[in-house]
Design a protein around this motif. Structure first.
Motif, mmCIF file in Angstrom:
data_model
loop_
_atom_site.group_PDB
_atom_site.id
_atom_site.type_symbol
_atom_site.label_atom_id
_atom_site.label_comp_id
_atom_site.label_asym_id
_atom_site.label_seq_id
_atom_site.Cartn_x
_atom_site.Cartn_y
_atom_site.Cartn_z
ATOM 1 N N ALA A 1 92.683 39.108 49.621
ATOM 2 C CA ALA A 1 92.462 38.306 50.831
ATOM 3 C C ALA A 1 91.270 38.846 51.617
ATOM 4 O O ALA A 1 90.415 38.071 52.079
ATOM 5 N N HIS A 2 91.202 40.167 51.742
ATOM 6 C CA HIS A 2 90.083 40.764 52.483
ATOM 7 C C HIS A 2 88.749 40.445 51.819
ATOM 8 O O HIS A 2 87.767 40.109 52.497
ATOM 9 N N ALA A 3 88.696 40.522 50.500
ATOM 10 C CA ALA A 3 87.437 40.226 49.803
ATOM 11 C C ALA A 3 87.027 38.772 50.000
ATOM 12 O O ALA A 3 85.837 38.471 50.152
ATOM 13 N N LEU A 4 88.003 37.853 50.018
ATOM 14 C CA LEU A 4 87.675 36.432 50.061
ATOM 15 C C LEU A 4 87.413 35.913 51.471
ATOM 16 O O LEU A 4 86.940 34.774 51.612
ATOM 17 N N TYR A 5 87.776 36.659 52.515
ATOM 18 C CA TYR A 5 87.338 36.215 53.846
ATOM 19 C C TYR A 5 86.228 37.092 54.417
ATOM 20 O O TYR A 5 85.384 36.626 55.155
ATOM 21 N N LYS A 6 86.199 38.391 54.072
ATOM 22 C CA LYS A 6 85.156 39.242 54.646
ATOM 23 C C LYS A 6 83.810 38.987 53.978
ATOM 24 O O LYS A 6 82.764 39.024 54.654
ATOM 25 N N GLY A 7 83.807 38.728 52.656
ATOM 26 C CA GLY A 7 82.546 38.413 51.983
ATOM 27 C C GLY A 7 81.866 37.194 52.604
ATOM 28 O O GLY A 7 80.686 37.261 53.003
ATOM 29 N N PRO A 8 82.548 36.055 52.728
ATOM 30 C CA PRO A 8 81.915 34.885 53.371
ATOM 31 C C PRO A 8 81.467 35.154 54.798
ATOM 32 O O PRO A 8 80.411 34.663 55.216
ATOM 33 N N LEU A 9 82.229 35.924 55.567
ATOM 34 C CA LEU A 9 81.837 36.181 56.952
ATOM 35 C C LEU A 9 80.545 36.999 57.015
ATOM 36 O O LEU A 9 79.695 36.763 57.888
ATOM 37 N N PHE A 10 80.381 37.958 56.117
ATOM 38 C CA PHE A 10 79.110 38.690 56.072
ATOM 39 C C PHE A 10 77.962 37.745 55.708
ATOM 40 O O PHE A 10 76.868 37.828 56.283
ATOM 41 N N LEU A 11 78.209 36.862 54.749
ATOM 42 C CA LEU A 11 77.161 35.909 54.351
ATOM 43 C C LEU A 11 76.803 34.990 55.514
ATOM 44 O O LEU A 11 75.630 34.646 55.716
ATOM 45 N N ILE A 12 77.795 34.588 56.283
ATOM 46 C CA ILE A 12 77.542 33.735 57.450
ATOM 47 C C ILE A 12 76.684 34.479 58.472
ATOM 48 O O ILE A 12 75.748 33.912 59.060
ATOM 49 N N ALA A 13 76.975 35.758 58.685
ATOM 50 C CA ALA A 13 76.163 36.554 59.624
ATOM 51 C C ALA A 13 74.711 36.599 59.168
ATOM 52 O O ALA A 13 73.783 36.504 59.993
ATOM 53 N N GLY A 14 74.500 36.716 57.861
ATOM 54 C CA GLY A 14 73.134 36.730 57.345
ATOM 55 C C GLY A 14 72.430 35.398 57.534
ATOM 56 O O GLY A 14 71.235 35.344 57.849
ATOM 57 N N LYS B 1 77.327 41.784 62.443
ATOM 58 C CA LYS B 1 77.610 42.690 61.336
ATOM 59 C C LYS B 1 78.358 43.934 61.791
ATOM 60 O O LYS B 1 79.163 44.490 61.044
ATOM 61 N N ALA B 2 78.119 44.373 63.023
ATOM 62 C CA ALA B 2 78.862 45.528 63.539
ATOM 63 C C ALA B 2 80.339 45.174 63.735
ATOM 64 O O ALA B 2 81.228 45.978 63.422
ATOM 65 N N ILE B 3 80.585 43.962 64.243
ATOM 66 C CA ILE B 3 81.988 43.528 64.384
ATOM 67 C C ILE B 3 82.669 43.515 63.021
ATOM 68 O O ILE B 3 83.792 44.022 62.849
ATOM 69 N N LEU B 4 81.974 42.948 62.035
ATOM 70 C CA LEU B 4 82.567 42.866 60.690
ATOM 71 C C LEU B 4 82.726 44.260 60.072
ATOM 72 O O LEU B 4 83.690 44.509 59.333
ATOM 73 N N ALA B 5 81.786 45.170 60.367
ATOM 74 C CA ALA B 5 81.874 46.518 59.798
ATOM 75 C C ALA B 5 83.113 47.239 60.313
ATOM 76 O O ALA B 5 83.879 47.833 59.535
ATOM 77 N N TYR B 6 83.333 47.209 61.626
ATOM 78 C CA TYR B 6 84.511 47.902 62.158
ATOM 79 C C TYR B 6 85.801 47.173 61.779
ATOM 80 O O TYR B 6 86.854 47.812 61.623
ATOM 81 N N ALA B 7 85.717 45.850 61.637
ATOM 82 C CA ALA B 7 86.890 45.130 61.131
ATOM 83 C C ALA B 7 87.214 45.575 59.705
ATOM 84 O O ALA B 7 88.389 45.731 59.333
ATOM 85 N N THR B 8 86.166 45.819 58.916
ATOM 86 C CA THR B 8 86.387 46.314 57.546
ATOM 87 C C THR B 8 87.026 47.694 57.572
ATOM 88 O O THR B 8 87.949 47.978 56.795
ATOM 89 N N VAL B 9 86.542 48.568 58.463
ATOM 90 C CA VAL B 9 87.140 49.903 58.595
ATOM 91 C C VAL B 9 88.629 49.775 58.890
ATOM 92 O O VAL B 9 89.475 50.446 58.283
ATOM 93 N N SER B 10 88.956 48.875 59.829
ATOM 94 C CA SER B 10 90.357 48.705 60.210
ATOM 95 C C SER B 10 91.200 48.204 59.032
ATOM 96 O O SER B 10 92.292 48.705 58.767
ATOM 97 N N GLN B 11 90.687 47.218 58.312
ATOM 98 C CA GLN B 11 91.473 46.652 57.216
ATOM 99 C C GLN B 11 91.556 47.588 56.016
ATOM 100 O O GLN B 11 92.546 47.569 55.280
ATOM 101 N N LEU B 12 90.554 48.435 55.837
ATOM 102 C CA LEU B 12 90.681 49.481 54.813
ATOM 103 C C LEU B 12 91.782 50.467 55.191
ATOM 104 O O LEU B 12 92.499 50.985 54.327
#
Length: 794
Positions: free
Chosen positions: A331-344, A296-307
């Motif tokens: 595109a960000h919503a449709l790949y970042k949402g699933p990746l967060f769900l996968i982490a969970g 989730k930390a990887i995805l969080a900073y990736a989100t910061v970068s893409q924002l």
């Protein structure tokens, strides 16, 4: 219809909580129905809105105050509404399995749907003040979602940071909205956007207004230097992280910037602020993501970068940039949402999100591996995914800027390509290390709870939609992309999107970025080791916590200095502060003291001298006499002197009011001191007495001067005539009474409230144990009546 859909989601929140959905295994499908209804209706509007239709709704809140709720559905609000409702439906299904059989599921749904309502209201609002209300609704509900695990101290800290940073940004944004409304003459967003941009950019208050609005947008979207709150908010349950921090709340700031883009895009301040802040955030977030080991930390900073990428695109005022923005958001919503769900799901199945303990999950969870491949490759921008299409349009923006002859265009192109390479590197980390490598470097976690197919289904649905869109461009590009791009640009946009444009310079740059990303992925261990050498305190969280702790230290010091002393000292500080500010105002104006205008030739009458002398003598007796009852009586004499002055100046109503107040004060003081046992008064040192005397003279002189100034000239036009003319219309015969209960009704209500609060405080104080007489154990218990007589005689 828009208000009906908002009401549907708002009502669903408490309804789902009361239904106790944890009793049903597949309750998530029931919870997904309201957002699915919203999504279905919005899909039916793609055609009309794509043709330029706009749906408006107007609801009056308060006609007297001119407050109304205006909702508007155009291309941009429809686009964001589909993201909010569509992904919200997937999250509702996912949460049903994530919280399976847990009693907190209903509470989570209540918060989730309230957040969804606020987010949809935010993107549909056509009024700045309504937008602010919904904006703060997302802040409050997101705080509750982040701190959902009340036993988790990290979650509480993360929620506190998120609320402080976004809340302070929202306050600044509100100030910007007020200035924007004053400059444009309206708080209706569509009316403001219809004005020529020069209306705003040529105004003297444009710069402070824009800075305040940018503070709100940039804090909400976790831009540098406010980015630190987003990784800290990852302690939230994974469904909340996936919904808030990938698809919805963090994009609220992007939405606001996109909505106001037509009005401000020609401003150099707008351009350079968004370009620099977005560029720094893009590179910084991508670099920090590489050093993380928590999924989730990887995805969080990736989100910061893409924002940061999205904010940077909003700096440009071109059709290519508007299209790149819209593609990047979806595109960000449709790949970042699933990746967060996968982490969970990984955390749910193995008990850890640390990639140092994960390996070979593809064999145990093949459906999840398919999901991570679809979403991860899209995040990396590998052809022919949706992420590749978004990355190509991003590179085109900077390539065209470079072709225009500006050398900064080349810098932007290189920075974007470098960010694209880092996207590839951390995406491959997410795909390879947990799923496809053979062994973990540290003790490998076993899959204890393999997810069901229905649990993984929301992942596959979202990733599948993202994968399908690039192959359906001819069908969806006008309705789904052209309409929001037109709203962002403020002009019609015609699209002809395609996955393949040949061996263009942009495509070659993209290939170079992918190759560089593969190299960084290959060297990821030395890169992580280099990052690990950086001081841990050198991050936004450490600096923020240091500032907050410093603020607490200053507050503690000032409180102890001002309020930690005796009551006379505290009162002295308050009076000196009040007097000091007013003296500064009077002296700095340079005219007030000159306008005192005392007529030294006038002589007071006999009764004025007598009453003034009586008041002074009574005041001296009050402070010198030892008996409390005598002091109360002499204090009443001061009030009686003032009352007589009102009588001699023909103000019987004021005299009667003063009389009633004096009687009431006298009775209350007698009752209070009757209950308080007498205490021996310690002698006051002379220097303290002298200090009290000086402060008293200073405050008295200040009051005397203010009275003279007020009597010398009116600072504003008199309103006495208004009261005289309208006293009968207010159904009263006594003008003082009408003023108190009608014209100044709210003021009077406030004064009564203060009196009630003071009475309650006094009552509680009288019942305090420290005011009760302390009995000497060696002495017999005195009778109650004797104690009262002793108090009275004191």
């Amino acid at each position: 219809m828009l208000i009906t859909l908002l009401a549907l989601l708002a009502v669903s929140a408490p309804t789902l909580w009361l239904l106790k959905p944890q009793r049903w295994r597949h309750a998530g499908w029931l919870a997904a129905l309201p957002p699915l209804v919203v999504t279905a209706w919005l899909l039916t509007q793609l055609g009309p809105v794509g043709q330029g239709a706009v749906i408006r709704e107007h609801y009056v809140w308060s006609e007297a105050f001119g407050l109304a709720l205006d909702l508007r559905l155009d291309g941009l609000s429809l686009f964001f509404g589909l993201i909010v409702a569509g992904i919200g439906a997937a999250i509702a299904v996912y949460a049903g399995y994530y919280f399976e059989k847990k009693t907190t599921l209903g509470y989570f749904y209540a918060l989730l749907f309230l957040f969804m309502t606020s987010m949809l209201g935010l993107v549909w609002a056509d009024n700045l003040l309504a937008l602010f209300v919904f904006w703060e609704g997302t802040s409050i509900t997101s705080y509750l979602l982040i701190s959902f695990k009340l036993s988790d101290q990290k979650a509480l800290e993360g929620a506190r940071r998120a609320l402080i940073v976004t809340g302070m940004g929202a306050l600044a944004m509100l100030g910007g909205f007020v200035l924007l409304g004053q400059i444009g003459g309206s708080y209706t967003i569509s009316a403001l956007l219809a004005l020529p941009p020069a209306t705003f950019t040529s105004h003297a208050l444009f710069a402070p207004m824009l800075i305040l609005i940018l503070l709100g947008a940039l804090t909400k979207s976790a831009q540098f230097p406010f980015h630190f709150w987003l990784p800290g908010a990852m302690s939230a349950p994974t469904p909340a992280s996936a919904y808030l921090h990938s698809a919805t709340m963090v994009k609220a700031g992007v939405y606001l910037l996109a909505r106001l883009h037509p009005a401000f895009a020609e401003s150099p301040l707008w351009f350079w602020t968004l370009l620099v802040v977005g560029g720094i955030t893009m590179l910084m977030g991508a670099l920090i993501a590489l050093r993380q080991v928590d999924l989730k930390a990887i995805l969080a900073y990736a989100t910061v970068s893409q924002l940061g990428v999205l904010v940077m695109l909003l700096a440009f005022n071109s059709q290519t940039a508007a299209v790149a923005l819209v593609l990047g958001i979806l595109a960000h919503a449709l790949y970042k949402g699933p990746l967060f769900l996968i982490a969970g799901i990984i955390d749910h199945a193995t008990g850890t999100r640390d990639i140092r303990h994960l390996a070979g999950l593809a064999k145990a969870m093949p459906l999840l591996a398919a999901g991570v491949l679809l979403a991860g490759l899209s995040m990396a921008g590998i052809a022919p995914t949706f992420g590749f299409l978004a990355k190509e349009t991003l590179l085109e923006v900077f390539f065209y800027w470079m072709e225009s002859g500006d050398p900064l265009g080349l810098v932007g192109l290189i920075a974007s390509a470098l960010a694209g390479a880092l996207f590839v590197a951390y995406s491959l980390v997410l795909i390879w290390e947990p799923f496809f490598r053979r062994a973990a470097p540290q003790k490998q976690a076993a899959v204890q709870h393999p997810p069901s197919a229905l649990f993984v289904l929301p992942v596959l649905l979202l990733a599948g939609v993202g994968t399908a869109i690039p192959f359906m461009l001819g069908i969806v590009e006008q309705g789904l992309f052209a309409a929001p791009a037109s709203a962002v640009l403020g002009a019609p946009v015609t699209l002809h999107l395609s996955l393949w444009h040949g061996w263009t310079p942009v495509f070659l740059t993209s290939l170079l970025a992918i190759a560089l990303g593969l190299l960084v992925f290959w060297l990821r261990q030395p890169v992580r080791a280099a990052f690990a050498q950086a001081p841990k305190k050198l991050n936004g969280t450490g600096i923020f916590d240091g500032l907050v702790n410093g603020l607490y230290t200053v507050a503690d010091w000032s409180t102890r200095s001002v309020q930690g002393a005796t009551l006379p000292t505290q009162v002295s500080v308050i009076l000196l502060a009040a007097t000091g500010f007013l003296l500064y105002a009077g002296l700095s104006s340079g005219t007030l003291l000159a306008e005192l205008g005392i007529n030294w030739a006038a002589r007071p009458t006999f009764y004025e001298v007598v009453l003034a002398a009586l008041a002074v003598v009574a005041a001296l007796i009050t402070v010198r006499i030892q008996s409390r009852l005598s002091a109360i009586i002499s204090l009443g004499m001061v009030g009686a002197s003032v009352m007589l002055i009102y009588v001699f100046f023909s103000a019987p109503d004021l005299a009667l009011t003063q009389f009633l107040i004096e009687v009431l004060t006298l009775v209350l003081l007698v009752l209070v001191f009757f209950r308080i046992p007498p205490q021996e008064v310690q002698p006051i040192p002379k220097r303290i007495s002298l200090r009290h005397l000086l402060i008293s003279l200073l405050v008295a002189g200040w009051g005397f001067g203010m009275a003279l100034l007020a009597a010398q000239r009116p600072f504003f036009a008199t309103i006495s005539d208004y009261f005289s003319l309208n006293v009968l219309a207010a159904h009263g015969g006594n003008i003082v009474n009408v003023i108190l209960v009608d014209f100044r009704a709210m003021d009077t209500l406030g004064e009564i409230s203060v009196m009630v609060v003071a009475a309650l405080g006094g009552y509680a104080l009288l019942r305090a144990s420290r005011l009760r007489p302390v009995q000497d154990p060696s002495q017999p218990t005195p009778p109650k009546a004797r104690s009262r007589r002793g108090d009275k005689n004191a």
